[in-house]
Design a protein around this motif. Structure first.
Motif, mmCIF file in Angstrom:
data_model
loop_
_atom_site.group_PDB
_atom_site.id
_atom_site.type_symbol
_atom_site.label_atom_id
_atom_site.label_comp_id
_atom_site.label_asym_id
_atom_site.label_seq_id
_atom_site.Cartn_x
_atom_site.Cartn_y
_atom_site.Cartn_z
ATOM 1 N N GLN A 38 0.804 -1.067 -0.093
ATOM 2 C CA GLN A 38 -0.123 0.078 -0.057
ATOM 3 C C GLN A 38 1.003 1.192 -0.101
ATOM 4 O OE1 GLN A 38 -2.546 -1.594 3.384
ATOM 5 N NE2 GLN A 38 -3.810 -0.158 2.520
ATOM 6 N N THR A 39 0.447 2.312 -0.535
ATOM 7 C CA THR A 39 1.160 3.504 -0.703
ATOM 8 C C THR A 39 0.611 4.261 0.631
ATOM 9 O OG1 THR A 39 0.678 3.740 -3.102
ATOM 10 C CG2 THR A 39 1.502 5.700 -1.874
ATOM 11 N N ALA A 40 1.947 4.633 1.336
ATOM 12 C CA ALA A 40 1.903 5.296 2.419
ATOM 13 C C ALA A 40 2.474 6.624 2.491
ATOM 14 C CB ALA A 40 2.497 4.325 3.644
ATOM 15 N N VAL A 41 3.745 6.919 2.172
ATOM 16 C CA VAL A 41 4.459 7.960 2.241
ATOM 17 C C VAL A 41 4.648 8.587 0.954
ATOM 18 C CG1 VAL A 41 6.307 9.292 3.273
ATOM 19 C CG2 VAL A 41 5.643 7.198 4.138
ATOM 20 N N ALA A 42 3.716 9.401 0.321
ATOM 21 C CA ALA A 42 3.569 10.063 -0.931
ATOM 22 C C ALA A 42 2.539 11.108 -0.928
ATOM 23 C CB ALA A 42 3.578 8.758 -2.187
ATOM 24 N N ILE A 43 2.626 12.148 -1.705
ATOM 25 C CA ILE A 43 1.685 13.025 -2.316
ATOM 26 C C ILE A 43 0.341 11.936 -2.742
ATOM 27 C CG2 ILE A 43 0.948 14.792 -3.468
ATOM 28 C CD1 ILE A 43 3.147 15.441 -1.245
ATOM 29 N N ASN A 44 -0.988 12.490 -1.944
ATOM 30 C CA ASN A 44 -2.183 11.835 -2.308
ATOM 31 C C ASN A 44 -2.250 10.509 -1.736
ATOM 32 O OD1 ASN A 44 -2.838 14.015 -3.868
ATOM 33 N ND2 ASN A 44 -2.058 13.016 -5.875
ATOM 34 N N ALA A 45 -1.563 10.118 -0.684
ATOM 35 C CA ALA A 45 -1.811 8.737 -0.055
ATOM 36 C C ALA A 45 -2.682 9.064 1.092
ATOM 37 C CB ALA A 45 -0.236 8.493 0.578
ATOM 38 N N TYR A 46 -3.474 8.074 1.383
ATOM 39 C CA TYR A 46 -4.527 8.546 2.673
ATOM 40 C C TYR A 46 -4.075 7.898 3.893
ATOM 41 C CZ TYR A 46 -7.220 9.994 -1.199
ATOM 42 O OH TYR A 46 -7.785 10.861 -2.170
#
Length: 690
Positions: A38-46
Motif C-alpha cells: 500500500q502507498t503510505a508516504v507519498a503525495i495523495n496517499a491516505y
C-alpha cells in the motif's frame, strides 16, 4: 513502531490540517502488511488517525518535508543541527470513518473530534478505502423511499491515482441533479470525460428510453459518441441528431426579439412588442398597451394646457389624439368630449371659467384608463412571450411594423423611427447566418408548434434517444448565443409549466460544451445575444433544480464563465489547467480541504482530473475511464510527424463544399457562362444596299 501500517505520529494540529513526524525507519513510499503493498508516504496517499470509539479521522497527504536543522525560537542566532533529518508530512483531514454493525465502515464528511498530539498515523486500510471511494454517497432520497436504498447508485468514474485497486464511485443522483463543471485545457481529456459520463449514465438506465441529455455541441464532436451520423453539414444550419433542425423565430419572447433587432427603448420597443403579440394571435387592442399609455400622456398634456391657459386649439388637437388611441374601447368620454367640442377659438373666458371642471373630467378619464392599462400590458406581454407559431411570411411583410403605428398625432416622425427597425428586420431576414431561425416553414423541417419541437427531441415519447445532440458547429459567432439561450429557456419553461407534483419526474440535463462562448461574465460592451444566453443559464443554475433541470458546464476557460453559474456547481471535475486566472478563480470557490489539491492541477496527465463536490466522499486525483471503444468524440489531438510522412493531404475540395464556397475555377467558369450571351442575328452585310 506499532505495526507495519503505522508510519508516524501527530506533532501538530492546525485547524483541519495535521502535521505528522515520520518514523525513522520509513525509507520507502510503500508499506507491506497483511493486505499487501500500500502507498503510505507519498503525495495523495491516505492516512487515518484513531479518535476513539472505533472511529477514524481520514486525511490526504499534501506535503512532505525533510529538515536537517531546527530553529526553536525566532532568533536567527540560535539554530540546532539535527543528527538525523526531521521528516514530516502535512495531512489535510477529509472526514470521519465510522464502524457499522456489519463490521464494515461508513464515511461521514463531518469531523467533530480532531486527532490529538502523539496520535499514531496509519496507512488507510482497504476497508477504510472501500468506505471512502467504493461506496458512493446516497443522495436525494424520494419521499416514498421508505427503508430501501436502491434509489441511488455509485457511478464508476475512474481509478484514484493513489489507490489503483479501488474505483472511484460518485453519487449518480447528485451528479445529474445539480449543476456540474468539467474544465480543462484543450487536449486534457475534457470531451472524453463528458462522453464517458453520459455513456455511463445511459448504460445504467437501460430499462427506459426517454430524453435525458441535451448536448449543445459547439464543435460538432459528439455525434460519433452517441451514434449520430451526418454525412454533410451546410453553413448556417443547426442539426438535431443528424437531421436539419430549426429554432423558430416565433420562439423568441418580447425581450429577445427587441434585443435581436436592437429596438430603441422609447419609440421602437412598444411597437415591436405590439407587432410580436399580434403575430402570435393576440388581440390587437390588448396587444397595444402603449396606446393607452399615450392616451394618458395626452390627457396630462391637456391638463398642463389648462394650467397655462394656452390656446384652445391645442386642447382640441390633443383630445383628437386621445380619441384615436382609445377608439373602440368602452370609456365614458361623452361629457368630456362635449365640453371640449364647445370650446371656441379665442374664447379664453370659457376655458378659464370651466377650467376646474375640464381638469376634473380629464382626471376621471385617466382613472378609468389606468387599471386597464395595467391589465392589457400584462396580457400583451403574456401573448408576446408565448411560443406560438406564425408563418414566416408574417415577419417578411413590408408593412407589418408600420401598421402597428396608427393614430399618433406625430405619426410621420414615429414612422421614420419604425422604418429603421423595419430595415434591420429586413436585413436579418436577408442575412443567411440567421437561417436557423427562419427555415421552420421549409419542406422537410415544418416546425409549426412547440409540440413539433418536443416531438423532434423525443420529449413525451416512450421510445426516443436518451441523448439529443444539437449540433451548432455551423452557426456564426453572433448567432450561437441566441440559439443556445433560447433552447435553454424553452426547456426550463416547459418544465415550469407541468404540475408541481410532476416537476421531478424524468429530469433532464443540459450539456453546455465550450460554454465560454455564450455564458461569459457580464460586460458593458457585450452582445445582446450573450446577455440573453447568460441570463437564461444563470436562471437554470439557480432555479433549475426545483424543476428537474440541471446542466453540465464544460469549458477551457472557467474564468470566462459567469461566476453566478460556476458558484452554483455542486460538483467539479478539473483536468489540467495552466492559466493562472483560471486556477485562482477556482481556488477562491472550492472548499478549503480541496485547495491544496489544486497545486497539482498544472501537472495532470491527459485523462487525469481532480474531482470534488457533494457527489464524492473525498476530493481526490483520479484517472477518468475512457469512453466506449469506437465511440470517442471527434476531439483527438493531431500527430504531425505521422501525418506529414503520409501521402494524404488536406481535403480542400470537401472543406469548401461543406462551407458552401465554390473553388475559384468553378466560380470563374460560371461567371464566364453568365456573361457569354448569344448576339442576336442582325443579318449579313449583303442584306444592305450600301
Amino acid at each position: 513502531m506499532n505495526d507495519a501500517l503505522t508510519i508516524g505520529r501527530v506533532i501538530g494540529v492546525h485547524g483541519f490540517r495535521v502535521k505528522v513526524e515520520l518514523e525513522p525507519d520509513i525509507k520507502s513510499p510503500s508499506r507491506v502488511g497483511f493486505e499487501g503493498v500500500q502507498t503510505a508516504v507519498a503525495i495523495n496517499a491516505y492516512l487515518t488517525f484513531d479518535i476513539g470509539a472505533g472511529e477514524l479521522a481520514i486525511g490526504v497527504v499534501t506535503d512532505l518535508e525533510a529538515r536537517e536543522s531546527f530553529d526553536p525560537t525566532s532568533d536567527d542566532e540560535l539554530t540546532l543541527e539535527l543528527v538525523k533529518p526531521r521528516r514530516t508530512a502535512s495531512v489535510q483531514l477529509l472526514g470521519t470513518v465510522k464502524p457499522k454493525r456489519d463490521r464494515s465502515y461508513g464515511f461521514d464528511p463531518g469531523i467533530t473530534v480532531l486527532p490529538s498530539l502523539e496520535t499514531p498515523a496509519r496507512t488507510a486500510s482497504r476497508d477504510v478505502m472501500q468506505a471512502a471511494f467504493s461506496e458512493a454517497p446516497k443522495r436525494n432520497a424520494p419521499g416514498d423511499a421508505g427503508g430501501r436504498d436502491d434509489y441511488d447508485i455509485g457511478l464508476n468514474l475512474g481509478i484514484p491515482t493513489a489507490n489503483t485497486d479501488k474505483p472511484l464511485l460518485a453519487s449518480f443522483n447528485d451528479l445529474f441533479s445539480r449543476p456540474m463543471a468539467i474544465v480543462g485545457n484543450t487536449g486534457s481529456g475534457k470531451s472524453f470525460t463528458v462522453a464517458r459520463l453520459l455513456q455511463s449514465a445511459v448504460q445504467e438506465t437501460k430499462e427506459t428510453r426517454r430524453p435525458r441529455f441535451f448536448v449543445l455541441d459547439i464543435n460538432g464532436e459528439y455525434g460519433r459518441a452517441f451514434g449520430v451520423s451526418c454525412e454533410m453539414k451546410e453553413p448556417n444550419k443547426i442539426y438535431l441528431n443528424g437531421k436539419e433542425f430549426s429554432v423558430p423565430v416565433w420562439l423568441m419572447n418580447a425581450r429577445e426579439v427587441c434585443d435581436w433587432l436592437s429596438a430603441a427603448g422609447q419609440t421602437q420597443e412598444p411597437v415591436l412588442k405590439a407587432f410580436w403579440s399580434v403575430a402570435k394571435g393576440g388581440d390587437a387592442l390588448q396587444a397595444l398597451p402603449s396606446y393607452l399609455h399615450e392616451a394618458i400622456s395626452r390627457i396630462e398634456k391637456i391638463q398642463s394646457v389648462l394650467r397655462d391657459s394656452q390656446r384652445t386649439k391645442d386642447i382640441r388637437a390633443l383630445w383628437s389624439g386621445v380619441i384615436e388611441f382609445i377608439g373602440g374601447m368602452k370609456f365614458d368620454t361623452g361629457q368630456l368630449n362635449t365640453k371640449i367640442s364647445s370650446l371656441g377659438a379665442g374664447e379664453w373666458d370659457k376655458v378659464e371659467r370651466g377650467q376646474k371642471e375640464l381638469f376634473d373630467l380629464c382626471e376621471a378619464l385617466k382613472n378609468q384608463i389606468a387599471p386597464q392599462l395595467k391589465e392589457r400590458k400584462s396580457q400583451a406581454q403574456d401573448s408576446a412571450d408565448k411560443p406560438k407559431y406564425f408563418p414566416i411570411a408574417t415577419v417578411r411583410s413590408q408593412n407589418g411594423l408600420l401598421e402597428s403605428v396608427k393614430g399618433d398625432d406625430d405619426e410621420f416622425r414615429l414612422k421614420q423611427h419604425i422604418s429603421t427597425l423595419q430595415l434591420r428586420l429586413n436585413n436579418r431576414i436577408a442575412d443567411r447566418r440567421w437561417g436557423a431561425f427562419l427555415n421552420y416553414d421549409d419542406a422537410g423541417i415544418e416546425i409549426r408548434s412547440i409540440s413539433d419541437i418536443a416531438e423532434r427531441m423525443g420529449i413525451g415519447q416512450e421510445s426516443a434517444s436518451e441523448v439529443n445532440v444539437i449540433d451548432c458547429s455551423m452557426l456564426g459567432h453572433e448567432v450561437l448565443p441566441y440559439v443556445c439561450g433560447i433552447i435553454g429557456r424553452i426547456l426550463l419553461e416547459l418544465r415550469e409549466h407541468v404540475p408541481a407534483e410532476d416537476r421531478f419526474k424524468d429530469p433532464w440535463v443540459l450539456v453546455l460544451e465550450e460554454a465560454h462562448n455564450y455564458i461569459r461574465p457580464r460586460r458593458q460592451d457585450e452582445d445582446p445575444g450573450t446577455e440573453i444566453s447568460r441570463e437564461a443559464y444563470e436562471r437554470i443554475a439557480k432555479e433549475g433544480r426545483k424543476f428537474g433541470l440541471s446542466m453540465i458546464v464544460a469549458s477551457q476557460r472557467p474564468s470566462e464563465i459567469s461566476p453566478t453559474i460556476i458558484s452554483q456547481c455542486a460538483n467539479i471535475i478539473m483536468h489540467r489547467l495552466q492559466n493562472h486566472e483560471d486556477i485562482e478563480h477556482f481556488r477562491r470557490i472550492v472548499p478549503s480541504q480541496s485547495r491544496r489539491l489544486l497545486d497539482q492541477i498544472t501537472v495532470l496527465a491527459s485523462g487525469e482530473s481532480i474531482v470534488f463536490g457533494s457527489a464524492f466522499h473525498v476530493p481526490t486525483r483520479v484517472r477518468i475511464h475512457l469512453p466506449d471503444k469506437g465511440k470517442e468524440p471527434w476531439s483527438q489531438t493531431a500527430a504531425p510527424y505521422d501525418s506529414w510522412n503520409k501521402d494524404a493531404g488536406f481535403n480542400l475540395g470537401k472543406a469548401l463544399e461543406n462551407w458552401g464556397v465554390k473553388p475559384v475555377e468553378q466560380e470563374a467558369a460560371e461567371l464566364t457562362e453568365e456573361e457569354s450571351v448569344e448576339e442576336p442575328d442582325t443579318g449579313s452585310d449583303d442584306d444592305y444596299p450600301f
